[in-house]
Write an enzyme that holds these catalytic residues in place. Structure first.
Site, short mmCIF file in Angstrom:
data_model
loop_
_atom_site.label_atom_id
_atom_site.label_comp_id
_atom_site.label_asym_id
_atom_site.label_seq_id
_atom_site.Cartn_x
_atom_site.Cartn_y
_atom_site.Cartn_z
CB SER A 124 -0.95 0.10 1.26
OG SER A 124 -0.30 0.35 2.50
CE LYS A 160 -2.62 2.07 4.45
NZ LYS A 160 -2.07 0.73 5.10
#
Length: 201
Positions: A124, A160
């Site tokens: 991701s 993230k």
């Protein structure tokens, strides 16, 4: 002292790797980069450089190669606390399963910092050049918007980018296949990324 062509290539590789990653390559990294038959061959070349005085090896430390001109740098061993999902959030183990040796000055860490490493699992964050299998090096400090962070969101850990819009923090993936993560109840930052180690070249 005069170096052979291969020894000069190895010296250039060591310096370039340290500049990019903030720490030295492992003997396996050296073996893979140069196509040596074994890690023993990599060690033999390192010993040759040490005999010629262009590197020094420190006993008892992983990746323990330093350049004489950098002998006053501050290197520390940091714990690896398992994996961190760079995908959808999941439970994350918190038991140290190894160590890395890093140069704290090259990563801009304060003397009292307590950095740690996590192994990335997932894709991701590929837009931020963070790939599956990489080690991210993190510092326990308050995050700033756009920092890459290891975060605990509603009880699950993930890696993230930390963003704030209208005073509301959330987590952003650097891959369009993954949605933003907006906390329902809890968002706790466990560490801010200060460096990256790629396990293969």
């Amino acid at each position: 002292m005069l170096l052979t062509a291969r020894q000069q290539e190895l010296l250039v590789f060591l310096k370039g790797y340290q500049r990019r990653n903030g720490l030295m390559p492992s003997t396996r990294d050296i073996q893979q980069h140069f196509g040596f038959a074994s890690q023993t061959a990599a060690m033999s070349h390192l010993r040759a450089l040490e005999r010629k005085g262009v590197i020094r090896r420190l006993a008892g430390k992983a990746r323990a190669v330093v350049f004489p001109e950098d002998i006053n740098r501050e290197t520390v061993d940091i714990p690896i606390y398992g994996d961190i999902p760079a995908g959808f959030a999941a439970d994350n183990p918190e038991i140290a399963d190894g160590k890395l040796t890093i140069d704290t000055r090259s990563m801009g860490l304060n003397p009292g910092a307590k950095p740690f490493a996590l192994r990335v699992r997932g894709d991701s964050m590929t837009g931020a050049h963070i790939q599956h299998g990489d080690f991210v090096i993190l510092d326990q400090r308050p995050p700033k918007p756009r920092d890459v962070v290891a975060a605990l969101i509603d009880g699950e850990s993930t890696l993230k980018r930390y963003l704030v819009v209208d005073n509301r923090p959330f987590l952003h993936a650097e891959n369009p296949n993954y949605p933003d993560l907006i906390p329902a109840q809890e968002l706790s930052i466990q560490g801010v990324m200060v460096g990256l180690l790629r396990t293969s070249i």
